[in-house]
Enzyme design. Structure first.
Site, PDB file in Angstrom:
ATOM      1  N   ASP A  81     -25.302   4.488  33.897  1.00 14.31           N
ATOM      2  CA  ASP A  81     -23.841   4.539  34.025  1.00 14.31           C
ATOM      3  C   ASP A  81     -23.443   4.761  35.491  1.00 14.31           C
ATOM      4  O   ASP A  81     -23.986   5.649  36.157  1.00 14.31           O
ATOM      5  CB  ASP A  81     -23.344   5.708  33.154  1.00 14.31           C
ATOM      6  CG  ASP A  81     -21.852   5.681  32.906  1.00 14.31           C
ATOM      7  OD1 ASP A  81     -21.261   4.587  32.973  1.00 14.31           O
ATOM      8  OD2 ASP A  81     -21.285   6.754  32.629  1.00 14.31           O
ATOM      9  N   GLY A 176     -12.882  12.262  33.062  1.00 12.12           N
ATOM     10  CA  GLY A 176     -13.036  13.719  33.195  1.00 12.12           C
ATOM     11  C   GLY A 176     -11.913  14.551  32.613  1.00 12.12           C
ATOM     12  O   GLY A 176     -11.861  15.753  32.873  1.00 12.12           O
ATOM     13  N   HIS A 203     -13.515   2.995  30.042  1.00 11.86           N
ATOM     14  CA  HIS A 203     -14.071   4.234  30.601  1.00 11.86           C
ATOM     15  C   HIS A 203     -13.045   5.356  30.452  1.00 11.86           C
ATOM     16  O   HIS A 203     -11.861   5.114  30.255  1.00 11.86           O
ATOM     17  CB  HIS A 203     -14.402   4.036  32.092  1.00 11.86           C
ATOM     18  CG  HIS A 203     -15.688   3.317  32.325  1.00 11.86           C
ATOM     19  ND1 HIS A 203     -16.773   3.911  32.928  1.00 11.86           N
ATOM     20  CD2 HIS A 203     -16.075   2.054  32.032  1.00 11.86           C
ATOM     21  CE1 HIS A 203     -17.765   3.048  32.991  1.00 11.86           C
ATOM     22  NE2 HIS A 203     -17.370   1.898  32.456  1.00 11.86           N
ATOM     23  N   GLY A 204     -13.527   6.594  30.558  1.00 11.29           N
ATOM     24  CA  GLY A 204     -12.619   7.742  30.525  1.00 11.29           C
ATOM     25  C   GLY A 204     -11.983   7.954  29.170  1.00 11.29           C
ATOM     26  O   GLY A 204     -10.839   8.410  29.061  1.00 11.29           O
ATOM     27  N   ASN A 225     -16.592   4.510  26.466  1.00  3.23           N
ATOM     28  CA  ASN A 225     -17.409   5.516  27.150  1.00  3.23           C
ATOM     29  C   ASN A 225     -16.849   6.928  26.968  1.00  3.23           C
ATOM     30  O   ASN A 225     -15.709   7.199  27.337  1.00  3.23           O
ATOM     31  CB  ASN A 225     -17.442   5.227  28.653  1.00  3.23           C
ATOM     32  CG  ASN A 225     -18.195   3.964  29.000  1.00  3.23           C
ATOM     33  OD1 ASN A 225     -18.450   3.111  28.146  1.00  3.23           O
ATOM     34  ND2 ASN A 225     -18.549   3.821  30.255  1.00  3.23           N
ATOM     35  N   THR A 228     -16.988  13.635  28.974  1.00  2.00           N
ATOM     36  CA  THR A 228     -16.418  14.986  29.109  1.00  2.00           C
ATOM     37  C   THR A 228     -16.153  15.663  27.762  1.00  2.00           C
ATOM     38  O   THR A 228     -16.441  16.855  27.591  1.00  2.00           O
ATOM     39  CB  THR A 228     -15.106  14.909  29.919  1.00  2.00           C
ATOM     40  OG1 THR A 228     -15.396  14.202  31.126  1.00  2.00           O
ATOM     41  CG2 THR A 228     -14.560  16.280  30.246  1.00  2.00           C
TER      42      THR A 228
HETATM   43  P1  13P Z   1     -14.991  10.740  30.218  1.00  4.10           P
HETATM   44  O1  13P Z   1     -15.875  11.752  30.889  1.00  4.10           O
HETATM   45  O2  13P Z   1     -13.582  10.871  30.685  1.00  4.10           O
HETATM   46  O3  13P Z   1     -15.133  10.716  28.759  1.00  4.10           O
HETATM   47  O4  13P Z   1     -15.453   9.301  30.747  1.00  4.10           O
HETATM   48  C1  13P Z   1     -16.723   8.837  30.421  1.00  4.10           C
HETATM   49  C2  13P Z   1     -17.053   7.590  31.155  1.00  4.10           C
HETATM   50  O5  13P Z   1     -16.209   6.751  31.397  1.00  4.10           O
HETATM   51  C3  13P Z   1     -18.443   7.400  31.531  1.00  4.10           C
HETATM   52  O6  13P Z   1     -18.673   6.183  32.163  1.00  4.10           O
END
Ligand code: 13P
Length: 278
Positions: A81, A176, A203-204, A225, A228
């Site tokens: 990643d 995050g 992502h995120g 993805n 966090t």
């Molecule tokens: P988060 O930590 O916000 O869940 O994002 C994860 C991510 O996009 C890893 O590539």
């Protein structure tokens, strides 16, 4: 068949469900994610990120994922990643990783194209899949600006020129976030899905509200993805355990923590629609 690459998980740009990418940081996380995949009969991606490599080491993480994924029947891929240089991609591929993501989003467009194309070539030579990113998904407290969001014409050109198998796009999420508050630009996603020939990646996802995750799957996201949110679940569980049961055996505490991760991952698999697809 395990571990496999992203194209062997049963998803493509037209499946009406998405596969979960879950960042793992040690053997507890790996076992907890695989257990959720087995419970849900769902494919899963074990993702190895840069912070975890610094924490645990690249080879110990990849090897643990390989050993544990071989024990299960549900399809499991191991994925690098957010690689930002070609050396780490090369090292991970040499260790037999099945998929790599090159994050050139902080580079100029042309540099992103050049380096991502090279990563795709390196991955394909070894039967691995490759993900690229176009647009910017910010980190931490940074807000998403309109100019960060993925431009459809650029994204189509980027996918064609690089040959990526999966493409990460920016739709309003931020990496995050410790609680789910963000929404996504679903109209932009529909346009991207119509025009881009490869599966799209979100992502995120920890910071995105469930309704927007479900809508994103309906509108074309095929890989989601999560990092966090799983760390938050584990930390909360261990905090409660250390406070309420100071005399318990540490391994029992960790078992409870793994169970909490498994429950969270299983609920994400149901939300993404991947349950029963493994
Ligand atoms: P988060 O930590 O916000 O869940 O994002 C994860 C991510 O996009 C890893 O590539």
């Amino acid at each position: 068949m395990n571990p496999c690459n992203l194209n062997q998980l049963g998803i493509d740009r037209d499946t009406p469900w998405a596969v979960g990418h879950f960042n793992i940081h040690n053997q507890e996380f790996i076992r907890a994610v695989v257990k959720a995949a087995e419970k849900e009969r769902s494919p899963a991606i074990l993702a190895v990120g840069m912070m975890s490599i610094k924490y645990m080491g690249l080879e110990p993480l990849i090897t643990s994922c390989q050993v544990i994924s071989k024990e299960t029947e549900v399809p499991v891929a191991i994925h690098l990643d957010h690689a930002r240089d070609l050396e780490i991609v090369e090292q991970a591929l040499d260790l037999g990783i099945n998929s790599v993501m090159f994050d050139g989003s902080a580079l100029s467009y042309e540099e992103n194209v050049t380096k991502t194309t090279k990563v795709v070539q390196m991955a394909h030579e070894r039967g691995a899949t490759a993900e690229g990113e176009i647009g910017i998904v910010p980190h931490g407290t940074d807000q998403v600006k309109d100019s960060d969001m993925t431009d459809p014409a650029r994204a189509v050109e980027f996918a064609e020129r690089t040959g990526v198998d999966f493409l990460a796009v920016s739709l309003g999420s931020v990496h995050g976030m410790k609680s789910a508050e963000a929404s996504l630009n679903q109209d932009l996603l529909k346009t991207l899905h119509q025009q881009i020939p490869v599966p799209l990646v979100l992502h995120g996802a920890s910071g995105v509200v469930d309704d927007h995750i479900a809508a994103a799957v309906a509108n074309g996201i095929r890989k989601i993805n999560v990092n966090t949110g799983l760390k938050v679940v584990l930390k909360n569980d261990l905090t409660r355990c250390f406070r309420d049961s100071p005399d318990s055996d540490l391994l029992q505490d960790f078992e409870g923590g793994m169970e909490a991760i498994t429950t969270e991952v299983a609920s994400k698999m149901r939300l993404f629609g991947s349950s029963g697809k493994g």
